[in-house]
Design a protein around this motif. Structure first.
Motif, mmCIF file in Angstrom:
data_model
loop_
_atom_site.group_PDB
_atom_site.id
_atom_site.type_symbol
_atom_site.label_atom_id
_atom_site.label_comp_id
_atom_site.label_asym_id
_atom_site.label_seq_id
_atom_site.Cartn_x
_atom_site.Cartn_y
_atom_site.Cartn_z
ATOM 1 N N LYS A 48 0.957 -1.068 -0.167
ATOM 2 C CA LYS A 48 -0.007 -0.091 0.100
ATOM 3 C C LYS A 48 0.756 1.339 -0.124
ATOM 4 O O LYS A 48 1.552 1.466 1.052
ATOM 5 N N PRO A 49 0.941 1.904 -0.968
ATOM 6 C CA PRO A 49 1.832 3.100 -1.204
ATOM 7 C C PRO A 49 1.242 4.167 -0.139
ATOM 8 O O PRO A 49 0.059 4.483 0.065
ATOM 9 N N ASN A 67 0.710 8.056 -1.878
ATOM 10 C CA ASN A 67 -0.441 8.405 -2.693
ATOM 11 C C ASN A 67 -1.457 8.912 -2.201
ATOM 12 O O ASN A 67 -2.510 9.791 -2.584
ATOM 13 N N LYS A 114 -1.285 12.408 -1.961
ATOM 14 C CA LYS A 114 -1.575 12.971 -3.394
ATOM 15 C C LYS A 114 -3.018 13.204 -3.496
ATOM 16 O O LYS A 114 -3.460 14.236 -3.989
ATOM 17 N N GLN A 163 -1.448 -8.955 -6.026
ATOM 18 C CA GLN A 163 -0.522 -9.062 -5.087
ATOM 19 C C GLN A 163 0.257 -10.338 -4.769
ATOM 20 O O GLN A 163 1.499 -10.194 -4.673
ATOM 21 N N LEU A 199 8.478 -1.026 -2.557
ATOM 22 C CA LEU A 199 7.257 -0.236 -2.929
ATOM 23 C C LEU A 199 7.259 0.368 -4.326
ATOM 24 O O LEU A 199 6.377 0.240 -5.019
ATOM 25 N N LYS A 200 8.278 0.792 -4.597
ATOM 26 C CA LYS A 200 8.560 1.309 -6.043
ATOM 27 C C LYS A 200 8.398 0.322 -7.173
ATOM 28 O O LYS A 200 7.761 0.514 -8.207
ATOM 29 N N TRP A 252 6.646 -2.273 -6.645
ATOM 30 C CA TRP A 252 5.215 -2.639 -6.837
ATOM 31 C C TRP A 252 4.335 -1.436 -7.745
ATOM 32 O O TRP A 252 3.332 -1.917 -8.509
ATOM 33 N N THR A 253 4.620 -0.404 -7.365
ATOM 34 C CA THR A 253 3.947 0.836 -8.207
ATOM 35 C C THR A 253 4.280 0.693 -9.723
ATOM 36 O O THR A 253 3.620 1.204 -10.454
ATOM 37 N N LYS A 254 5.439 -0.087 -9.974
ATOM 38 C CA LYS A 254 5.913 0.070 -11.550
ATOM 39 C C LYS A 254 5.338 -1.412 -11.882
ATOM 40 O O LYS A 254 5.954 -1.887 -12.882
ATOM 41 N N LYS A 255 4.610 -2.276 -11.503
ATOM 42 C CA LYS A 255 4.318 -3.510 -11.643
ATOM 43 C C LYS A 255 3.599 -3.861 -12.945
ATOM 44 O O LYS A 255 3.827 -4.894 -13.479
ATOM 45 N N LYS A 256 3.048 -2.786 -13.552
ATOM 46 C CA LYS A 256 2.629 -2.971 -14.730
ATOM 47 C C LYS A 256 3.620 -2.943 -15.953
ATOM 48 O O LYS A 256 3.418 -3.682 -17.040
#
Lengths: 139, 179
Positions: free
Chosen positions: A64-65, A68, A71, B13, B50-51, B53-57
């Motif tokens: 869970k970021p 954001n 933001k 996940q 975390l980075k 995961w946010t770039k998982k696409k």
């Protein structure tokens, strides 16, 4: 025989010329029990390496970021502000228009009452006109 | 026009965890090698994951997610160290003191092993990383060159220097008997 081989591998190892398989041989030898006396200090090195490999990352993997969150709060704040300005402005405009309307009505009312007074005075002039015409006819 | 590219299904996940699990410890050990303190290394590892995961696409586009994550960890930690140096924060060393006490307890039996850790701490960053990746994590030379963004020959030179320094200091400590 085997010791000779180990010494050669060690030499290559420090020149960074050993292959992975050769390094595995060294690791096995130095973490074993039968290390030659004059090579004992190297076993410290190799046992540290295999020991260091045991360390684990025990914290949870974060999915869970957190960033954001802030933001979206700022996005919401901007939206509220924009709506506030928009509706606030139209409300202000409405009030201004009402005020202008009242002022105009008042001004027009004043004008009307003054005009009324004016026409009353003009009525006297009419009287004068009628009398004048009567005089002309009589002549 | 017909779209021929197949849409990548978005990674769930659990799929992400399956990809990340095999190498998360390696990231942590690398971060700890550079940052020394366990807490800072944990923070760094979480930050990197975390980075990721946010770039998982984009993850399916990377040939090697592990190498990519390792490079991210390296860059993240080096940035940390740089900003710390400029901010004259000496957190690394104060944390190290606490941490080494715990480590000594843990290694009471063969505490000479922890010498190696201290010796490694004194190495230049690049040698630290090369030694970590080769002798602890068993990466091959090409992988190390790729993920440290170095020339393969430079990797060997740094590795050789690092190993020789460790040997030299270890022999010094042995002959003086400093524990």
């Amino acid at each position: 025989m085997e010791l000779d081989n180990i010494e050669k591998l060690l030499e290559k190892y420090f020149e960074a010329e050993t292959t992975e398989a050769e390094e595995q041989i060294l690791r096995d030898y130095f973490t074993g029990d039968s290390v030659a006396e004059h090579l004992k200090e190297y076993s410290t090195m190799f046992s540290y390496f295999s020991h260091a490999k045991e360390e684990r990352f025990t914290k949870q993997v974060p999915l869970k970021p957190r960033v954001n969150y802030y933001k979206w709060i700022s996005v919401a704040a901007v939206a509220v502000m924009v709506f506030g300005i928009y509706f606030g402005k139209s409300y202000q405009e409405q009030r201004e228009a009402e005020y202008a309307y009242l002022q105009t009505r008042k001004a027009l009312g004043l004008l009307a009452s003054n005009l009324d007074r004016g026409t009353k005075k003009v009525a006297y002039l009419n009287e004068f006109q009628e009398t004048k015409e009567k005089i002309y006819k009589n002549n | 026009m017909v779209n021929t590219t197949i849409d990548q299904p978005i990674m769930t996940q659990s799929e992400f965890l399956n990809v990340v699990m095999p190498f998360k410890d390696k990231l942590y050990r690398m971060a700890k090698r550079l940052l020394v303190s366990s807490e800072e290394a944990e923070d760094a590892t979480q930050e990197v994951l975390l980075k990721l995961w946010t770039k998982k696409k984009m993850m399916s586009e990377y040939r090697n997610v592990e190498a990519f994550a390792m490079t991210m960890t390296k860059n993240f930690c080096l940035d940390r160290l740089k900003s710390k140096q400029s901010g004259t924060l000496k957190l690394v060393h104060s944390n190290y003191a606490d941490e080494s006490v715990a480590l000594q307890k843990q290694l009471e039996v063969n505490d000479s092993v922890s010498w190696v850790e201290k010796i490694m701490q004194e190495l230049p960053e690049q040698q630290k990383m090369v030694l970590q990746l080769r002798d602890i994590e068993d990466y091959n030379y090409d992988e190390i060159a790729e993920l440290l963004e170095m020339q393969p020959t430079a990797v060997r030179v740094a590795l050789s220097r690092a190993r020789k320094t460790v040997r030299k200091k270890l022999i010094e400590k042995h002959s003086y008997g400093i524990g």
